[in-house]
Write a protein that holds these residues in place. Sequence first.
Motif, PDB file in Angstrom:
ATOM      1  N   THR A  63      -7.929 -11.085  -5.593  1.00 14.66           N
ATOM      2  CA  THR A  63      -6.806 -11.642  -6.342  1.00 14.66           C
ATOM      3  C   THR A  63      -7.036 -13.106  -6.675  1.00 14.66           C
ATOM      4  O   THR A  63      -7.795 -13.801  -5.975  1.00 14.66           O
ATOM      5  N   TYR A 109       0.849  -1.213   0.000  1.00 16.20           N
ATOM      6  CA  TYR A 109       0.000   0.000   0.000  1.00 16.20           C
ATOM      7  C   TYR A 109       0.875   1.250   0.000  1.00 16.20           C
ATOM      8  O   TYR A 109       0.683   2.175  -0.786  1.00 16.20           O
ATOM      9  N   ASN A 130      -3.519  -9.193   6.732  1.00 17.57           N
ATOM     10  CA  ASN A 130      -2.223  -9.859   6.648  1.00 17.57           C
ATOM     11  C   ASN A 130      -1.224  -8.985   7.410  1.00 17.57           C
ATOM     12  O   ASN A 130      -1.100  -7.807   7.073  1.00 17.57           O
TER      13      ASN A 130
END
Length: 371
Positions: A234, A119, A165
Amino acid sequence: MRPRDLSDHVEYRAGRGIEEVARELGRDPEEFVKLASNENMFGPSPAAVDAVEASADEVHHYPTADHQDLTAAIAERWDVTDEQVWLANGGDGALDYLSRAALDPGDAVLVPAPGFAYYGMSARFHHGDVHEYDVTTDDGFALTADAVLDAYDGERIVHLTSPHNPSGARFTLDAVERIADETSEETLVVVDEAYGEFADAPSAVGLLGGRDDADGTDASASRAPRDDVAVLRTFSKAYGLAGLRLGYAVVPDAWADAYARVNTPFAASVVACRAGLAALDDDEHVERTVETARWSRDYMAEHVDAPTYESHANFLLVEVGDASAVAEAMQERGVIVRDCSSFGLPGCVRITCGTESETERAVRELNEVLA
Ligand SMILES: *Cc1c(COP(=O)(O)O)cnc(C)c1O
């Protein structure tokens, strides 16, 4: 001459691969199992493998139709318009498109700490600044709207990871909505659902509104579609296609036009598009993967002789004391796990959910190392 000043930028540190570790230790790759990068324990869907093979003699073409076909199939699955699906070179590529579409130079993004490194990397590539919100609490990593809103200071993008995560925790949809409500109209909330398949919870895509809202005929919609939330998904995790690099963002209807202006042409290859289409159809493979991951994380949580955190993803975060020493000892024993020091958690390792035998082996070795 030299590149621009990149001293603020950090390198992405990936989980270590079997070949790399085996070579370094002078051992046979066969002796190792890799539980460090949250990859699929069963490999790719067999249907995707067939599609990859079958597409080999088509790769002299640009993926025009393939792009459209996969986009349409994903849109159909989420009940959104094709324009709302931004195909990309992995979820990471989709993050870049959102950065490109949203950030003016000097704009800031708000990211979780600890959290997914890309990010901040993507924001910096696009001349943005990076601010952090802390997701550690005394009793773990509870992801709350307050944790985000307390730190929020008008950033242009707020990144949420759900499931998160490396902790495995998740936001409730109510929390996501509250964050979107209480941040500026000019703030985009990006919900990263890279591990969404593993969580027993509804996707934030439901907040966006889709096909029916676009033509104004959806009388059943209980709330107005949001124009300030985007969702990242994803094919790298539950679908087992990490090596093909395929992911996408689902964006609000109001953002639909921006894709054509920011995307790298043909963001996903012919091979990736065809494999993705085949994988999307192979529900059995995803279900088996998700079921096994749930079993594996429960088994690990129950049998590991160390504190763990509740996970809604295909990995488990374990408090081991000295993560780097434990990861190294595990590696010696043939099990590659992720030392979370690079996440800012020097006391934790993250273990990816493996098959039944891989999971049992990981627990056995870890408990011996800890003893
Ligand atoms: C794996 C992952 C992604 C996306 O990975 P890609 O392989 O680029 O699709 C995004 N966010 C998080 C938190 C991840 O762990």
